[in-house]
Write an enzyme that holds these catalytic residues in place. Structure first.
Site, PDB file in Angstrom:
ATOM      1  N   LYS A 256       0.874  -1.180   0.000  1.00 11.25           N
ATOM      2  CA  LYS A 256       0.000   0.000   0.000  1.00 11.25           C
ATOM      3  C   LYS A 256       0.906   1.223   0.000  1.00 11.25           C
ATOM      4  O   LYS A 256       1.758   1.363   0.876  1.00 11.25           O
ATOM      5  CB  LYS A 256      -0.906   0.001   1.240  1.00 11.25           C
ATOM      6  CG  LYS A 256      -1.629   1.346   1.468  1.00 11.25           C
ATOM      7  CD  LYS A 256      -2.568   1.334   2.676  1.00 11.25           C
ATOM      8  CE  LYS A 256      -3.120   2.743   2.964  1.00 11.25           C
ATOM      9  NZ  LYS A 256      -4.010   2.792   4.146  1.00 11.25           N
ATOM     10  N   ASP A 261      -2.450  10.455   3.279  1.00  6.90           N
ATOM     11  CA  ASP A 261      -3.853  10.051   3.438  1.00  6.90           C
ATOM     12  C   ASP A 261      -4.608  11.100   4.245  1.00  6.90           C
ATOM     13  O   ASP A 261      -4.565  11.109   5.472  1.00  6.90           O
ATOM     14  CB  ASP A 261      -3.920   8.683   4.146  1.00  6.90           C
ATOM     15  CG  ASP A 261      -5.358   8.176   4.264  1.00  6.90           C
ATOM     16  OD1 ASP A 261      -6.260   8.787   3.645  1.00  6.90           O
ATOM     17  OD2 ASP A 261      -5.570   7.163   4.964  1.00  6.90           O
ATOM     18  N   LYS A 268     -10.152  13.213   7.361  1.00  4.32           N
ATOM     19  CA  LYS A 268      -9.698  12.853   8.714  1.00  4.32           C
ATOM     20  C   LYS A 268      -9.703  14.084   9.607  1.00  4.32           C
ATOM     21  O   LYS A 268      -9.563  15.197   9.112  1.00  4.32           O
ATOM     22  CB  LYS A 268      -8.247  12.332   8.649  1.00  4.32           C
ATOM     23  CG  LYS A 268      -8.093  10.939   8.118  1.00  4.32           C
ATOM     24  CD  LYS A 268      -6.626  10.516   8.179  1.00  4.32           C
ATOM     25  CE  LYS A 268      -6.434   9.099   7.642  1.00  4.32           C
ATOM     26  NZ  LYS A 268      -7.126   8.077   8.412  1.00  4.32           N
ATOM     27  N   ASP A 279       1.719   6.586   5.293  1.00  2.90           N
ATOM     28  CA  ASP A 279       0.727   5.632   4.798  1.00  2.90           C
ATOM     29  C   ASP A 279       1.208   4.919   3.519  1.00  2.90           C
ATOM     30  O   ASP A 279       0.474   4.130   2.928  1.00  2.90           O
ATOM     31  CB  ASP A 279      -0.601   6.377   4.544  1.00  2.90           C
ATOM     32  CG  ASP A 279      -1.812   5.478   4.735  1.00  2.90           C
ATOM     33  OD1 ASP A 279      -1.677   4.434   5.408  1.00  2.90           O
ATOM     34  OD2 ASP A 279      -2.879   5.819   4.198  1.00  2.90           O
ATOM     35  N   ASP A 338     -11.978   7.213   3.231  1.00  2.32           N
ATOM     36  CA  ASP A 338     -10.782   7.028   4.066  1.00  2.32           C
ATOM     37  C   ASP A 338     -10.378   5.545   4.155  1.00  2.32           C
ATOM     38  O   ASP A 338      -9.303   5.224   4.640  1.00  2.32           O
ATOM     39  CB  ASP A 338     -11.047   7.601   5.470  1.00  2.32           C
ATOM     40  CG  ASP A 338      -9.760   7.811   6.258  1.00  2.32           C
ATOM     41  OD1 ASP A 338      -8.678   7.715   5.649  1.00  2.32           O
ATOM     42  OD2 ASP A 338      -9.861   8.070   7.469  1.00  2.32           O
ATOM     43  N   GLU A 340      -9.216   3.720   1.916  1.00  2.00           N
ATOM     44  CA  GLU A 340      -8.701   3.777   0.542  1.00  2.00           C
ATOM     45  C   GLU A 340      -7.626   2.728   0.268  1.00  2.00           C
ATOM     46  O   GLU A 340      -7.444   2.323  -0.872  1.00  2.00           O
ATOM     47  CB  GLU A 340      -8.157   5.184   0.246  1.00  2.00           C
ATOM     48  CG  GLU A 340      -6.710   5.450   0.718  1.00  2.00           C
ATOM     49  CD  GLU A 340      -6.523   5.355   2.223  1.00  2.00           C
ATOM     50  OE1 GLU A 340      -7.518   5.530   2.948  1.00  2.00           O
ATOM     51  OE2 GLU A 340      -5.398   5.080   2.677  1.00  2.00           O
ATOM     52  N   ARG A 342      -7.465  -0.404   0.943  1.00  2.00           N
ATOM     53  CA  ARG A 342      -8.029  -1.645   0.403  1.00  2.00           C
ATOM     54  C   ARG A 342      -8.428  -1.493  -1.063  1.00  2.00           C
ATOM     55  O   ARG A 342      -8.438  -2.473  -1.803  1.00  2.00           O
ATOM     56  CB  ARG A 342      -9.205  -2.097   1.276  1.00  2.00           C
ATOM     57  CG  ARG A 342     -10.307  -1.093   1.381  1.00  2.00           C
ATOM     58  CD  ARG A 342     -11.250  -1.353   2.543  1.00  2.00           C
ATOM     59  NE  ARG A 342     -10.682  -0.939   3.835  1.00  2.00           N
ATOM     60  CZ  ARG A 342     -11.285  -1.117   5.011  1.00  2.00           C
ATOM     61  NH1 ARG A 342     -12.485  -1.672   5.069  1.00  2.00           N
ATOM     62  NH2 ARG A 342     -10.709  -0.721   6.117  1.00  2.00           N
TER      63      ARG A 342
HETATM   64  N1  BES Z   1      -4.178   4.944   6.710  1.00  2.00           N
HETATM   65  C1  BES Z   1      -5.316   4.679   7.509  1.00  2.00           C
HETATM   66  C2  BES Z   1      -5.048   3.704   8.641  1.00  2.00           C
HETATM   67  C3  BES Z   1      -4.103   4.158   9.725  1.00  2.00           C
HETATM   68  C4  BES Z   1      -4.601   4.726  10.873  1.00  2.00           C
HETATM   69  C5  BES Z   1      -2.775   3.948   9.610  1.00  2.00           C
HETATM   70  C6  BES Z   1      -3.751   5.110  11.880  1.00  2.00           C
HETATM   71  C7  BES Z   1      -1.913   4.340  10.613  1.00  2.00           C
HETATM   72  C8  BES Z   1      -2.400   4.898  11.757  1.00  2.00           C
HETATM   73  C9  BES Z   1      -6.441   4.070   6.661  1.00  2.00           C
HETATM   74  O1  BES Z   1      -6.475   4.465   5.343  1.00  2.00           O
HETATM   75  C10 BES Z   1      -7.727   4.478   7.278  1.00  2.00           C
HETATM   76  O2  BES Z   1      -7.962   5.645   7.340  1.00  2.00           O
HETATM   77  N2  BES Z   1      -8.490   3.494   7.745  1.00  2.00           N
HETATM   78  C11 BES Z   1      -9.707   3.760   8.380  1.00  2.00           C
HETATM   79  C12 BES Z   1     -10.690   2.730   7.888  1.00  2.00           C
HETATM   80  C13 BES Z   1     -12.099   3.008   8.257  1.00  2.00           C
HETATM   81  C14 BES Z   1     -12.602   4.232   7.526  1.00  2.00           C
HETATM   82  C15 BES Z   1     -12.916   1.808   7.896  1.00  2.00           C
HETATM   83  C16 BES Z   1      -9.496   3.626   9.887  1.00  2.00           C
HETATM   84  O3  BES Z   1      -8.685   2.820  10.319  1.00  2.00           O
HETATM   85  O4  BES Z   1     -10.124   4.390  10.622  1.00  2.00           O
HETATM   86 ZN    ZN Z   2      -4.618   4.972   4.533  1.00  2.00          ZN
HETATM   87 ZN    ZN Z   3      -7.534   6.249   5.002  1.00  2.00          ZN
END
Ligand code: BES
Ligand code: ZN
Ligand code: ZN
Length: 498
Positions: A256, A261, A268, A279, A338, A340, A342
């Site tokens: 990834k 992000d 966010k 990220d 967010d 993204e 996946r």
């Molecule tokens: N890049 C983030 C995940 C992340 C969070 C990495 C904290 C490192 C530290 C990912 O893209 C994301 O935002 N995931 C969301 C998914 C949710 C919207 C289902 C999350 O983890 O809140």
């Molecule tokens: Zn991310």
């Molecule tokens: Zn994200």
């Protein structure tokens, strides 16, 4: 840092002396230490002023015997490779100006593997990210560290080889950290791709192919395109091949690579958003692994696919509610922009299993905050469609001191991700519970099968969520702060068996 091996007893610069807990004097067999320093050491040990608990250090100076750093290994019976690795790292972390740039390590009671692990720890920890700092007057004093390890003649060749290999692998870990630490104004999808292209010039046996935005659109990479289209810095996919001429199946690694992000339209919150530059840690991991393998002269074939995009909110950005068509043909209802990672991985995984012939596929991703909730910064989340394969990765991680913890791939999680009313799948679970597991289950849908009809079987695959371990891992002694470069060494161990 340059580490050399010597079968002499000379001590250059500061003596580094690893000790076991409970030693009350230096063994007679330890040679080369000036008398004044040796008696100072023995006074300290005899008085119980240094107990050599794991990772304790003490600096001695003030005699005409020179300077020394004592470093604790803990109890002899428990001092495994990781204890030595951490001790080596701790020495480098505790260096001050008074210690100078030259070190000589004198072991007693350590075998070649443990001595090499100590050297590896020193090399891994000898890292700082200063590319964006003006050079200051002290720079000359910050000259590269040089460490010498004194060892018996019988061990010298084997130790030299092991240390050379550790240096090659460290260069891959440091590359991964450099990529992860790079600020997002300079680390965008095409910048990553150009770095890869530049890197490939150093090796005859590697190839880098860039699939740019236009060609990603033409090929139907709907996940990558949807995530990256909202940014002026367009997405791309970078494919690395090592020893492409080798026959037979080979590992395919997928990363990834979200260079920043913001969350996109599902923006966010502002606090700590700067950290979302890391990220792209999954892509940094696989790029670093390719460097480690190439630099250490690995002869097998390995392919790495990095899915690079910047997730921005803009008038060109995808919206919550959009339905996209991925490379696999499967459609996804995007309920949260967010989630993204996946989406870009859906194309990377599909490409890995359809354009290549993998022995197995492993993806690396800073995928979910939920994984950090589950495992903190101590272990990577590890999912696989093959229990034995998952155990092999877990073991490889244990062998090198990088924990990857088994997590469940359950049909119920997969079901939760497929009940979109209008598309084949959805990119969001029904609620927030088990968010790291629903994300893994989502990815599984994009791992191709091999074979026809009843014979069809999904390609062996594992998913590693490094959201907690790629950054902010305060207990990881191999790194001061910032990107950790985790799992480059796990992959080298898994792939090469060494
Ligand atoms: N890049 C983030 C995940 C992340 C969070 C990495 C904290 C490192 C530290 C990912 O893209 C994301 O935002 N995931 C969301 C998914 C949710 C919207 C289902 C999350 O983890 O809140
Ligand atoms: Zn991310
Ligand atoms: Zn994200």
């Amino acid at each position: 840092m340059q580490v050399t091996i010597s079968s002499g007893n000379n001590i250059n610069g500061t003596l580094v002396l690893p000790l076991f807990e409970g030693e009350e004097a230096l063994p007679e067999s330890v040679e080369g230490i000036p008398i004044a320093l040796k008696s100072q050491i023995n006074v300290v040990l005899g008085a119980g002023d240094f107990k050599a608990k794991a990772n304790a250090t003490l600096t001695l100076m003030g005699t005409d015997g020179g300077k020394a750093i004592l470093i604790g290994l803990g109890k002899d019976a428990k001092a495994d490779a990781q204890a030595y690795r951490e001790a080596g790292a701790t020495v480098v972390a505790s260096l001050k100006k008074v210690h100078g740039n030259e070190l000589t390590v004198v072991f007693h009671g350590a075998d070649v593997a443990n001595m090499a692990a100590f050297a590896e720890g020193m090399m891994l920890r000898d890292y700082s990210y200063d590319d964006y700092k003006q050079a200051d007057e002290d720079d000359e004093e910050k000259a590269a560290l040089a460490a010498r390890i004194n060892c018996s003649e019988a061990n010298a060749t084997a130790l030299s080889q092991a240390v050379e290999r550790a240096a090659a692998v460290s260069s891959g870990v440091h590359l991964s950290r450099d990529l992860g630490n790079c600020p997002p104004n300079d680390m965008y999808p095409m910048a990553f791709a150009l770095k890869a292209e530049q890197w490939a010039k150093a090796y005859d046996n590697v190839k880098v192919e860039i699939i740019d935005y236009e060609s990603a659109k033409r090929q139907g990479m709907g996940g990558l395109v949807a995530v990256g289209m909202g940014s002026a810095r367009k997405p791309c996919m970078v494919i690395f091949t090592l020893n492409g001429e080798q026959k037979g199946r080979y590992p395919v690694l997928v990363g990834k690579g979200i260079t920043f992000d913001t969350g996109g339209i599902s923006l966010k919150p502002g606090a700590n958003m700067d950290e979302m530059k890391y990220d792209m840690g999954g892509s940094a991991t696989v790029f670093g692994t390719m460097e480690a393998l190439a630099a250490s002269g690995y002869g097998g074939k390995v392919v790495a696919i990095t899915c690079m995009a910047e997730n921005m909110p803009s008038s060109n950005a995808q919206r919550p509610g959009d339905v996209i068509t991925t490379l696999s043909g499967k459609t996804i209802e995007v309920l949260n922009t967010d989630a993204e990672g996946r989406l870009v991985l859906s194309d990377g995984l599909w490409k890995a299993g359809t354009d290549f012939d993998p022995e197995y596929i492993i993806d690396f991703a800073t995928l979910t905050g939920a994984c950090v909730v589950a495992l903190g910064h101590e272990a990577t989340g590890l999912w696989s469609n093959d229990d034995d394969f998952r155990s092999r990765i877990h073991e490889a991680g244990n062998d090198v001191g990088e924990l990857a913890w088994p997590m469940p791939l359950l049909p119920a999680f997969e079901k939760e991700m497929t009940n979109s009313k209008i598309a084949d799948t959805r990119n969001l679970g029904a609620g927030r519970w088990g968010g790291a597991n629903t994300a893994a289950a989502f990815l599984k849908q994009f791992v191709p099968e091999r074979g026809e009809g009843d014979e069809a079987e999904q390609i062996t695959w594992a998913h590693m969520d490094i959201a907690g371990t790629y950054w902010g891992a305060k207990t990881n002694k191999m790194v001061g702060h910032g990107a950790t470069g985790i799992h480059v060494r796990t992959m080298v161990r898994l792939i090469t068996g060494e």
